[in-house]
Write a protein that holds these residues in place. Structure first.
Motif, PDB file in Angstrom:
ATOM      1  N   ILE A 249      -1.718   1.829   7.420  1.00 36.51           N
ATOM      2  CA  ILE A 249      -2.609   1.846   6.257  1.00 36.51           C
ATOM      3  C   ILE A 249      -3.442   3.134   6.258  1.00 36.51           C
ATOM      4  O   ILE A 249      -3.540   3.837   5.248  1.00 36.51           O
ATOM      5  CB  ILE A 249      -3.535   0.599   6.269  1.00 36.51           C
ATOM      6  CG1 ILE A 249      -2.699  -0.660   6.035  1.00 36.51           C
ATOM      7  CG2 ILE A 249      -4.627   0.726   5.216  1.00 36.51           C
ATOM      8  CD1 ILE A 249      -3.492  -1.955   6.014  1.00 36.51           C
TER       9      ILE A 249
ATOM     10  N   GLY B 271      -6.362   0.169   0.490  1.00 36.64           N
ATOM     11  CA  GLY B 271      -6.184   0.065   1.940  1.00 36.64           C
ATOM     12  C   GLY B 271      -7.349  -0.676   2.584  1.00 36.64           C
ATOM     13  O   GLY B 271      -7.169  -1.576   3.414  1.00 36.64           O
TER      14      GLY B 271
ATOM     15  N   THR C 286      -5.955   4.578  -3.387  1.00 35.40           N
ATOM     16  CA  THR C 286      -5.299   4.315  -2.102  1.00 35.40           C
ATOM     17  C   THR C 286      -6.330   3.895  -1.057  1.00 35.40           C
ATOM     18  O   THR C 286      -6.121   2.940  -0.302  1.00 35.40           O
ATOM     19  CB  THR C 286      -4.550   5.571  -1.613  1.00 35.40           C
ATOM     20  OG1 THR C 286      -3.735   6.057  -2.673  1.00 35.40           O
ATOM     21  CG2 THR C 286      -3.676   5.257  -0.417  1.00 35.40           C
ATOM     22  N   GLY C 287      -7.461   4.595  -1.032  1.00 36.68           N
ATOM     23  CA  GLY C 287      -8.512   4.256  -0.072  1.00 36.68           C
ATOM     24  C   GLY C 287      -9.057   2.857  -0.306  1.00 36.68           C
ATOM     25  O   GLY C 287      -9.175   2.056   0.627  1.00 36.68           O
TER      26      GLY C 287
ATOM     27  N   PHE D 200      -3.467   6.597   3.652  1.00 39.42           N
ATOM     28  CA  PHE D 200      -4.675   7.174   3.066  1.00 39.42           C
ATOM     29  C   PHE D 200      -4.833   8.641   3.471  1.00 39.42           C
ATOM     30  O   PHE D 200      -5.102   9.509   2.632  1.00 39.42           O
ATOM     31  CB  PHE D 200      -5.876   6.331   3.518  1.00 39.42           C
ATOM     32  CG  PHE D 200      -7.191   6.820   3.010  1.00 39.42           C
ATOM     33  CD1 PHE D 200      -7.457   6.848   1.645  1.00 39.42           C
ATOM     34  CD2 PHE D 200      -8.176   7.249   3.886  1.00 39.42           C
ATOM     35  CE1 PHE D 200      -8.681   7.290   1.174  1.00 39.42           C
ATOM     36  CE2 PHE D 200      -9.402   7.685   3.420  1.00 39.42           C
ATOM     37  CZ  PHE D 200      -9.655   7.718   2.061  1.00 39.42           C
TER      38      PHE D 200
ATOM     39  N   PRO E 266       1.117   6.596  -1.695  1.00 37.48           N
ATOM     40  CA  PRO E 266       1.427   7.990  -1.362  1.00 37.48           C
ATOM     41  C   PRO E 266       2.629   8.508  -2.147  1.00 37.48           C
ATOM     42  O   PRO E 266       2.635   9.656  -2.594  1.00 37.48           O
ATOM     43  CB  PRO E 266       1.728   7.931   0.138  1.00 37.48           C
ATOM     44  CG  PRO E 266       1.007   6.740   0.632  1.00 37.48           C
ATOM     45  CD  PRO E 266       1.008   5.757  -0.497  1.00 37.48           C
TER      46      PRO E 266
ATOM     47  N   LEU F 103       0.803  -1.225   0.000  1.00 36.28           N
ATOM     48  CA  LEU F 103       0.000   0.000   0.000  1.00 36.28           C
ATOM     49  C   LEU F 103       0.836   1.275   0.000  1.00 36.28           C
ATOM     50  O   LEU F 103       0.474   2.261  -0.639  1.00 36.28           O
ATOM     51  CB  LEU F 103      -0.943   0.015   1.210  1.00 36.28           C
ATOM     52  CG  LEU F 103      -1.902   1.200   1.193  1.00 36.28           C
ATOM     53  CD1 LEU F 103      -2.935   1.022   0.092  1.00 36.28           C
ATOM     54  CD2 LEU F 103      -2.576   1.396   2.524  1.00 36.28           C
ATOM     55  N   VAL F 104       1.964   1.263   0.726  1.00 31.39           N
ATOM     56  CA  VAL F 104       2.682   2.523   0.948  1.00 31.39           C
ATOM     57  C   VAL F 104       3.354   3.080  -0.300  1.00 31.39           C
ATOM     58  O   VAL F 104       3.877   4.194  -0.269  1.00 31.39           O
ATOM     59  CB  VAL F 104       3.727   2.403   2.080  1.00 31.39           C
ATOM     60  CG1 VAL F 104       3.048   2.290   3.417  1.00 31.39           C
ATOM     61  CG2 VAL F 104       4.657   1.241   1.823  1.00 31.39           C
TER      62      VAL F 104
ATOM     63  N   VAL G 172      -5.664   8.678  -7.657  1.00 31.60           N
ATOM     64  CA  VAL G 172      -4.732   8.042  -6.712  1.00 31.60           C
ATOM     65  C   VAL G 172      -5.357   7.979  -5.319  1.00 31.60           C
ATOM     66  O   VAL G 172      -5.222   6.981  -4.597  1.00 31.60           O
ATOM     67  CB  VAL G 172      -3.393   8.805  -6.632  1.00 31.60           C
ATOM     68  CG1 VAL G 172      -2.447   8.097  -5.676  1.00 31.60           C
ATOM     69  CG2 VAL G 172      -2.752   8.921  -7.982  1.00 31.60           C
ATOM     70  N   PHE G 173      -6.063   9.047  -4.946  1.00 33.31           N
ATOM     71  CA  PHE G 173      -6.684   9.084  -3.623  1.00 33.31           C
ATOM     72  C   PHE G 173      -7.732   7.976  -3.481  1.00 33.31           C
ATOM     73  O   PHE G 173      -7.737   7.213  -2.502  1.00 33.31           O
ATOM     74  CB  PHE G 173      -7.316  10.460  -3.417  1.00 33.31           C
ATOM     75  CG  PHE G 173      -7.987  10.633  -2.093  1.00 33.31           C
ATOM     76  CD1 PHE G 173      -7.261  10.493  -0.914  1.00 33.31           C
ATOM     77  CD2 PHE G 173      -9.333  10.943  -2.014  1.00 33.31           C
ATOM     78  CE1 PHE G 173      -7.881  10.654   0.320  1.00 33.31           C
ATOM     79  CE2 PHE G 173      -9.955  11.104  -0.782  1.00 33.31           C
ATOM     80  CZ  PHE G 173      -9.231  10.958   0.378  1.00 33.31           C
TER      81      PHE G 173
END
Lengths: 566, 104
Positions: free
Chosen positions: B74, A311, A307-308, B78, A120, A116-117, A303-304
């Motif tokens: 996580i 996650g 990412t959500g 976000f 960002p 996930l990281v 991207v936002f």
């Protein structure tokens, strides 16, 4: 018969479980063709018919190169976010990570966090500049002020290497998984996957690929949400109660709640972390997605959203893994019994191996119909991911190699798109052939290798050309090449290839770490910097002087073309 | 495609608003990048060097400190991404628009 079917699953899933490559189950072969799973096949056929319908519709809208490579820039930020999430949530992360949680609890969380990281980083360093400078591929961006021929060659080389390894791992994994879940013979399964992905890409281009991705993302998120919801509901929505029951049932007891042996060596941990984090920012099929939206604002939004969703998805897989512990471990029906016919190892003896935990849980919480649904979703997931890879590979060949390097920009748009379609068909045949050739091989290391190459070749070339004024063609080319070659060599000398694939004795691997990224990324960045510094050529000076124009455009979007044709 | 000739480029580049925009955005994205790197690699180093600490009970039950910390990483990824989008969509985009209008 049923048993061997699950044994094959162990092999299949260890192949596609990218991150858990280190724990890959040994290849187990054998067993004949499996009985057909009717529910799963019917649901999958519905998916195929729907996606082929979309492809037909997409084909009627795909006329220009911008339509083919970038869906005409007409995808919204939200849709693109869903599609990115779809590209990223592979069958490997769904089955592999929930299986890892099932086997060792907390350790599964460590992997999902690593995946996930990277997002960002993509957002802060890459997304907007990419959208402002490029048209269809990240090579457009790297070659913005640098010389097209060498830069597009190295970018295409990096992209094709990533695509090839990713594709082999997915094809072999797909063939075995489908053989298992659907009872389709391995070769037919590989042909089915290869044919469908080629049809999506060759006829529907980016529009079809995007919508296949979106549908699959919704199905996968929906299915995983339902499973996690049922698990939590049975513990009155108390995570503590879920964990307490898992600790009671799992042979590892309280150890499943803390870091285990997975990260024993800090260098390997950091190296893997770097590969996952920066590899994400160098995956060609992911980077292409930023050109499907209209502007930098939509790129940010996508991207936002991605990412959500990713996650959220990883948190679901964690709950699903623990749910599998509590629902399955005391049910002998899900395990292969030992010689005495009754006892079994609650982790190792799970039918099909630990990577099947989520699939068994689907049966436990929703019966055979839901099991069929999850199987169909797993198939759809693989199909969507390989379609994205095929499009990225075809684009690297037609747009970067053919149109720029070979035809030197003289190719017409129509001939470029025609070549992409032909290339997609060729990639389909090659993928089927590779899937066939690699059937018996241990290919578990290949996805890790794809991330390492993306982090050591594509990412440094892209980042340095955009952020550092001093970067010259010579530096970017040789630095990128060194990153690519060093990553490949170190993986070949690492235990996964040297010992597990080439068969040399345990402990004899010359390179002892699981992932090369820490070293190969250092090599790439250092060489790009050093060679650029030493580059006294007139071309190098002109490229440094051209940085300002690129800089203004990358920061403001001034003059940035929409992906739509003009 | 809008023609971005070198005179226009020079003009924008020397515009104090451009420099302010780029400086603010670069600082912001650098801080966020360092933050996510520190959070992630901090977590990895804790796992490598202090697994017992992560394995302590959080509130007397079986849930350990590591669970909320891991989920926290996580959530942090976000949230940081969201922070960037919020500032970029308001402040940075407005500044960019003004800049592009002025140098049309």
């Amino acid at each position: 018969m049923i048993k061997s079917r699950w044994l094959k699953a162990a092999t299949a899933l260890s192949l596609i479980a990218c991150a858990s490559a280190a724990q890959a189950a040994p290849a187990i072969e054998g067993g004949e063709r499996q009985p057909l799973n009717v529910e799963a096949i019917v649901m999958f056929l519905i998916f195929v018919v729907a996606t082929l319908g979309i492809t037909k519709w997409a084909a009627s809208r795909t006329k220009s190169a911008a339509d083919f490579y970038a869906a005409g820039g007409g995808i919204t930020g939200f849709q693109n976010g869903l599609a990115i999430a779809g590209d990223y949530m592979s069958a490997a992360s769904f089955l592999g990570i929930s299986g890892l949680v099932f086997a060792s609890g907390f350790d599964g969380l460590i992997y999902s966090i690593g995946f996930l990281v990277g997002w960002p980083i993509v957002m802060f360093l890459i997304a907007e500049r990419l959208r402002n400078l490029g048209r269809y591929t990240f090579a457009d961006v790297a070659a913005y002020r640098l010389e097209a021929t060498p830069i597009r060659t190295i970018s295409a080389l990096g992209s094709l290497t990533v695509v090839a390894f990713y594709l082999i791992a997915q094809m072999v994994g797909a063939g075995k998984l489908i053989e298992l879940l659907f009872g389709l013979e391995y070769l037919y399964a590989v042909i089915a996957v290869g044919t469908l992905m080629t049809v999506y890409v060759a006829f529907g281009g980016m529009v079809a690929t995007t919508w296949v991705q979106i549908i699959k993302a919704c199905l996968l998120l929906g299915g995983a949400t339902f499973m996690a919801f049922v698990v939590l509901m049975s513990f009155s929505f108390s995570p503590e109660a879920l964990f307490a029951r898992a600790v009671e049932v799992h042979p590892g007891q309280q150890t499943i709640m803390s870091p285990g042996k997975m990260v024993s060596d800090p260098i390997s941990a950091i190296s893997l972390g770097l590969a996952l984090m920066f590899g994400t920012a160098g995956l060609p099929h992911i980077l292409m997605r930023f050109f499907t939206v209209s502007d930098a604002k939509a790129a940010r939004k996508s991207v936002f959203i991605a990412t959500g969703l990713i996650g959220y998805f990883y948190i679901l897989t964690f709950i699903i893994g623990f749910g599998a512990i509590t629902f399955l471990m005391n049910e002998p029906a899900y395990f292969k019994a030992a010689a005495d016919g009754a006892s079994y190892d609650k982790v190792k003896d799970l039918l099909g191996g630990t990577n099947m935990a989520a699939v068994h849980l689907a049966n436990a919480v929703g019966g055979s119909l839901f099991l069929g649904f999850i199987s169909a979703v797993a198939f759809a997931t693989i199909l969507a991911v390989v379609a994205g890879l095929t499009l990225a590979g075809a684009t690297a060949i037609s747009h970067d190699l053919y149109a720029s390097v070979i035809a030197k920009g003289r190719a017409s748009e129509a001939s470029e798109v025609r070549l992409s379609k032909i290339t997609a068909i060729i990639i389909g045949f090659v993928a089927i052939a590779l899937g066939y050739i690699f059937e018996q091989q241990n290919v578990a290391f290949m996805v890790g290798l794809a991330f390492a190459v993306a982090a050591s070749c594509n990412f440094p070339v892209l980042l340095m050309s955009v952020l550092w004024k001093g970067t010259t063609t010579r530096g970017a080319f040789w630095g990128g090449l060194a990153g690519l070659v060093s990553a490949l060599v170190m993986v070949c000398l690492s235990p996964a290839v040297w010992e597990d694939t080439l068969g040399y004795p345990k402990g004899s691997a010359p390179f002892t770490y699981a992932n090369p990224a820490l070293f190969s990324m250092t090599i790439a960045f250092t060489l790009i910097w050093l060679i650029s510094k030493l580059d006294g050529s007139a071309r190098g000076d002109a490229e440094r002087a051209a940085f300002d124009a690129q800089y203004v455009r990358s920061e403001t979007g001034l003059g940035a073309s929409g992906a739509a044709s003009h | 495609m809008a023609a971005a000739n070198s005179a226009a480029i020079e003009q924008i580049k020397s515009d104090p608003d451009f420099q302010r925009l780029v400086r603010a955005r670069t600082r912001f994205s650098t801080v966020l990048t360092v933050l996510i790197l520190a959070i992630y690699f901090g977590f990895i180093l804790l796992i490598a060097f202090a697994p017992q600490w992560l394995g302590q009970s959080l509130a007397g039950g079986v849930t350990t400190i590591g669970i909320p910390l891991g989920v926290g990483v996580i959530v942090a990824a976000f949230v940081l991404t969201g922070l960037y989008v919020r500032r970029a969509n308001s402040e940075f985009d407005v500044l960019t628009q003004q800049l592009l209008e002025r140098h049309k």
